[in-house]
Design a protein around this motif. Structure first.
Motif, PDB file in Angstrom:
ATOM      1  N   ILE A   1       0.838  -1.199   0.000  1.00  0.00           N
ATOM      2  CA  ILE A   1       0.000   0.000   0.000  1.00  0.00           C
ATOM      3  C   ILE A   1       0.873   1.250   0.000  1.00  0.00           C
ATOM      4  CG2 ILE A   1      -0.285   0.037   2.514  1.00  0.00           C
ATOM      5  CD1 ILE A   1      -2.872   1.131  -0.120  1.00  0.00           C
ATOM      6  N   GLY A   2       2.039   1.186   0.659  1.00  0.00           N
ATOM      7  CA  GLY A   2       2.939   2.344   0.666  1.00  0.00           C
ATOM      8  C   GLY A   2       3.486   2.653  -0.707  1.00  0.00           C
ATOM      9  N   VAL A   3       4.022   1.622  -1.381  1.00  0.00           N
ATOM     10  CA  VAL A   3       4.641   1.841  -2.698  1.00  0.00           C
ATOM     11  C   VAL A   3       3.596   2.104  -3.763  1.00  0.00           C
ATOM     12  CG1 VAL A   3       6.039   0.777  -4.498  1.00  0.00           C
ATOM     13  CG2 VAL A   3       6.683   0.486  -2.103  1.00  0.00           C
ATOM     14  N   ALA A   4       2.570   1.239  -3.841  1.00  0.00           N
ATOM     15  CA  ALA A   4       1.572   1.374  -4.911  1.00  0.00           C
ATOM     16  C   ALA A   4       0.660   2.565  -4.686  1.00  0.00           C
ATOM     17  CB  ALA A   4       0.741   0.092  -5.003  1.00  0.00           C
ATOM     18  N   GLY A   5       0.346   2.858  -3.424  1.00  0.00           N
ATOM     19  CA  GLY A   5      -0.631   3.905  -3.152  1.00  0.00           C
ATOM     20  C   GLY A   5      -0.058   5.291  -2.976  1.00  0.00           C
ATOM     21  N   PHE A   6       1.156   5.395  -2.395  1.00  0.00           N
ATOM     22  CA  PHE A   6       1.658   6.706  -2.010  1.00  0.00           C
ATOM     23  C   PHE A   6       3.096   6.970  -2.437  1.00  0.00           C
ATOM     24  CE2 PHE A   6      -1.122   4.937   1.393  1.00  0.00           C
ATOM     25  CZ  PHE A   6      -2.276   5.598   0.987  1.00  0.00           C
ATOM     26  N   GLY A   7       3.703   6.008  -3.136  1.00  0.00           N
ATOM     27  CA  GLY A   7       5.079   6.197  -3.560  1.00  0.00           C
ATOM     28  C   GLY A   7       6.043   6.264  -2.399  1.00  0.00           C
ATOM     29  N   TYR A   8       5.674   5.653  -1.271  1.00  0.00           N
ATOM     30  CA  TYR A   8       6.528   5.656  -0.082  1.00  0.00           C
ATOM     31  C   TYR A   8       6.939   4.230   0.227  1.00  0.00           C
ATOM     32  CZ  TYR A   8       8.232   6.448   4.655  1.00  0.00           C
ATOM     33  OH  TYR A   8       9.007   6.505   5.780  1.00  0.00           O
TER      34      TYR A   8
ATOM     35  N   THR B   1       2.346  16.426 -10.733  1.00  0.00           N
ATOM     36  CA  THR B   1       0.926  16.740 -10.916  1.00  0.00           C
ATOM     37  C   THR B   1       0.146  15.554 -11.457  1.00  0.00           C
ATOM     38  OG1 THR B   1       1.359  17.613 -13.133  1.00  0.00           O
ATOM     39  CG2 THR B   1       1.399  19.183 -11.287  1.00  0.00           C
ATOM     40  N   GLY B   2       0.734  14.358 -11.447  1.00  0.00           N
ATOM     41  CA  GLY B   2       0.077  13.172 -11.980  1.00  0.00           C
ATOM     42  C   GLY B   2      -0.926  12.580 -11.009  1.00  0.00           C
ATOM     43  N   VAL B   3      -1.696  11.615 -11.515  1.00  0.00           N
ATOM     44  CA  VAL B   3      -2.702  10.942 -10.694  1.00  0.00           C
ATOM     45  C   VAL B   3      -2.539   9.417 -10.816  1.00  0.00           C
ATOM     46  CG1 VAL B   3      -4.369  12.820 -10.767  1.00  0.00           C
ATOM     47  CG2 VAL B   3      -4.396  11.104 -12.569  1.00  0.00           C
ATOM     48  N   GLN B   4      -1.292   8.967 -10.902  1.00  0.00           N
ATOM     49  CA  GLN B   4      -1.031   7.556 -11.133  1.00  0.00           C
ATOM     50  C   GLN B   4      -1.203   6.699  -9.883  1.00  0.00           C
ATOM     51  OE1 GLN B   4      -0.400   6.187 -14.291  1.00  0.00           O
ATOM     52  NE2 GLN B   4      -1.171   8.235 -14.716  1.00  0.00           N
ATOM     53  N   ASP B   5      -1.282   7.307  -8.702  1.00  0.00           N
ATOM     54  CA  ASP B   5      -1.516   6.542  -7.485  1.00  0.00           C
ATOM     55  C   ASP B   5      -2.510   7.295  -6.610  1.00  0.00           C
ATOM     56  OD1 ASP B   5      -0.063   8.636  -6.392  1.00  0.00           O
ATOM     57  OD2 ASP B   5       1.647   7.421  -5.784  1.00  0.00           O
ATOM     58  N   LEU B   6      -2.791   6.748  -5.432  1.00  0.00           N
ATOM     59  CA  LEU B   6      -3.804   7.345  -4.561  1.00  0.00           C
ATOM     60  C   LEU B   6      -3.420   8.743  -4.102  1.00  0.00           C
ATOM     61  CD1 LEU B   6      -4.609   4.247  -2.301  1.00  0.00           C
ATOM     62  CD2 LEU B   6      -5.895   5.071  -4.266  1.00  0.00           C
ATOM     63  N   LEU B   7      -2.152   8.931  -3.730  1.00  0.00           N
ATOM     64  CA  LEU B   7      -1.724  10.247  -3.268  1.00  0.00           C
ATOM     65  C   LEU B   7      -1.803  11.268  -4.384  1.00  0.00           C
ATOM     66  CD1 LEU B   7      -0.658  12.119  -1.146  1.00  0.00           C
ATOM     67  CD2 LEU B   7       1.648  11.204  -1.530  1.00  0.00           C
ATOM     68  N   GLY B   8      -1.382  10.891  -5.579  1.00  0.00           N
ATOM     69  CA  GLY B   8      -1.500  11.805  -6.710  1.00  0.00           C
ATOM     70  C   GLY B   8      -2.938  12.198  -6.982  1.00  0.00           C
ATOM     71  N   ALA B   9      -3.848  11.231  -6.887  1.00  0.00           N
ATOM     72  CA  ALA B   9      -5.266  11.531  -7.102  1.00  0.00           C
ATOM     73  C   ALA B   9      -5.775  12.505  -6.055  1.00  0.00           C
ATOM     74  CB  ALA B   9      -6.077  10.239  -7.071  1.00  0.00           C
ATOM     75  N   MET B  10      -5.356  12.312  -4.803  1.00  0.00           N
ATOM     76  CA  MET B  10      -5.859  13.185  -3.739  1.00  0.00           C
ATOM     77  C   MET B  10      -5.298  14.598  -3.839  1.00  0.00           C
ATOM     78  SD  MET B  10      -6.187  10.737  -0.367  1.00  0.00           S
ATOM     79  CE  MET B  10      -4.580   9.959  -0.442  1.00  0.00           C
TER      80      MET B  10
END
Length: 482
Positions: free
Chosen positions: A167-174, A236-245
């Motif tokens: 969830i960290g890597v796929a969702g937030f790039g962390y 400014t991308g929306v490729q993951d959850l954080l980008g979308a938010m």
């Protein structure tokens, strides 16, 4: 007779006419038969004794518990009932605020976040996350390869590391980089501590408030740092959850989520993402280790589907892992990591013939719903064939609710199911898991159901050559969707 509701912090007294545990004491209620260390399993025991609806009372707290499929058929009616934020959920609001799970129904940020995030859980989004999920499973495999033929591996600990990293890597790039450390990331300890705190009685929560506040501050600081770094990157991308938010506006209003609410959403996804996936995988591995025929079938399917890809399934191949998906569904039936969801009356109504006032709420005890007679004989037995398409069609849909129900059901369930199916197939393709001799299932309740102390000894296996038309992957049903 009216069911329980909150009015000025109190419950309607008529609920005491419902069945209740024996030996109830004045003021202390049902403490004599309660199980403080495992309250949800205690609730399951009461349900077995008292039936599909009962009233439980403890100092400073009481609730009505429902598990019968006929009653749940009424409760899933969105025109009559809605999610209730209480019974520990509201106590978790200092951590996740008005995030998707803990927002009250009338809070505007729920709808705003739901509209912004729904596209981030679409099938195309799952395709984007697939590579990150695959990479995290490969880290687990690297760690397990080093322990093949050696000591037993801590299944729950390693599934927790896998879920948190994913969830960290796929969702937030962390990257939590969990497999580089011997213990779990400190965030997990903080999450477990606050989850346990939220389910305690009001008095116990007051006594433990300072320690809980420290855990909350740590989690908030960590997440705020993740968001700060992403903003500084000017992505400014929306490729993951954080980008979308950060970068998506609500259609029609142009509104965006505040940084505070993004913090709450990230913590919601981290907590729900680690608990649900880790629990689902851990229980699935436990049941496979104790059911050799099911293990053979699952391994044969993994060999058939993964054989051509060298053990790393493509996004499209995950949908072909139908028996493995049924294994996961059956594990979720018996021990859903999140063992309850709450419903409240939208207006004056009835439930099972009992008058129920507007705002009255009940706890739906999911593990006992999943053991209702509609599931057939021997509901305690592990049987993935309960999720064959024809069996699913013959059963009322409301009888299976591991992710809650209605508008407020788990938004990330497709993420968790795709991740778990992918991971389980890769592990079964590569290893022969052997349970620890003498292990007896003990379920812990550190916020989520988990098989406490469950360990495996691993042996590298040689995948079998694919067998044409084995029939394992025949049929399309709910367990086939990713």
């Amino acid at each position: 007779m009216a069911l329980a509701t909150r009015r000025n912090g109190k419950l309607w007294p008529e609920v005491e006419r419902l069945p209740h545990p024996q030996g109830r004491l004045p003021l202390l209620g049902d403490v004599r038969t309660a199980t403080p260390a495992t309250p949800m399993q205690g609730a399951m025991k009461w349900a077995r004794e008292l039936g599909p609806i009962y009233h439980a009372k403890l100092p400073g707290f009481q609730m009505v518990v429902v598990s019968g499929a006929d009653l749940v058929a009424e409760l899933v009616d969105e025109s009559r009932f809605a999610k209730h934020v209480g019974f520990g959920i509201d106590a978790y609001r200092p951590v996740t605020g008005d995030g998707l799970f803990t927002a009250y129904n009338d809070e505007p940020n729920w709808q705003l976040a739901h509209d912004i995030l729904m596209p981030a859980f679409s099938r195309e989004a799952m395709r984007r996350y697939h590579g990150a999920m695959l990479g995290c499973v490969e880290r687990l495999i690297d760690a397990w390869d080093k322990q093949c033929g050696g000591p037993y591996v801590d299944v729950v600990g390693d599934m927790t590391k896998l879920a948190l990293d994913t969830i960290g890597v796929a969702g937030f790039g962390y990257d939590f980089d969990s497999f580089s450390r011997p213990d779990l990331h400190p965030l997990v300890a903080a999450m477990i501590s606050t989850l346990q705190h939220s389910t305690k009685t009001p008095i116990a929560r007051w006594l433990g408030r300072r320690r809980n506040e420290e855990s909350v501050r740590y989690m908030h600081r960590l997440v705020d740092e993740v968001v700060r770094k992403r903003k500084e990157s000017r992505d400014t991308g929306v490729q993951d959850l954080l980008g979308a938010m950060l970068n998506t506006e609500q259609e029609g209003t142009g509104r965006k989520l505040s940084l505070e609410n993004i913090r709450y959403q990230i913590l919601t996804f981290l907590i729900a993402g680690y608990g649900t996936t880790a629990g689902m995988l851990s229980f699935a591995l436990y049941f496979l280790s104790t059911h050799p025929e099911a293990l053979k079938k699952a391994q044969r399917e993994a060999d058939e589907v993964l054989g051509a890809s060298g053990g790393a399934p493509t996004f499209e191949q995950v949908a072909k892992l139908r028996y493995i998906r049924r294994v996961l569904d059956e594990a979720l039936r018996l021990w859903p990591p999140a063992p309850a969801f709450l419903r409240e009356a939208r207006h004056d109504t009835t439930l099972g013939g009992h008058p129920m006032r507007k705002g009255a709420w009940v706890v739906v005890l999911t593990p006992m719903l999943h053991r209702d007679p509609v599931w057939g004989a021997d509901v305690e037995a592990f049987d993935p064939d309960r999720f064959l398409p024809e069996a699913v069609r013959a059963r009322p849909g409301h009888a299976y609710r591991p992710f809650g129900t209605g508008l407020r059901s788990c938004i990330g369930r497709q993420f968790a199911q795709h991740e778990a199916t992918l991971a389980l197939a890769m592990l079964l393709h590569r290893y022969e898991p052997e349970g620890e001799p003498g292990y007896e299932l003990k379920v812990s309740e550190g916020g989520f159901f988990m098989p406490a102390g469950f360990r495996l000894r691993l042996t590298r296996r040689t995948p079998q050559a694919p067998v044409a038309e084995s029939g394992l992957s025949a049929g399309v049903g709910p367990a086939d969707r990713t």
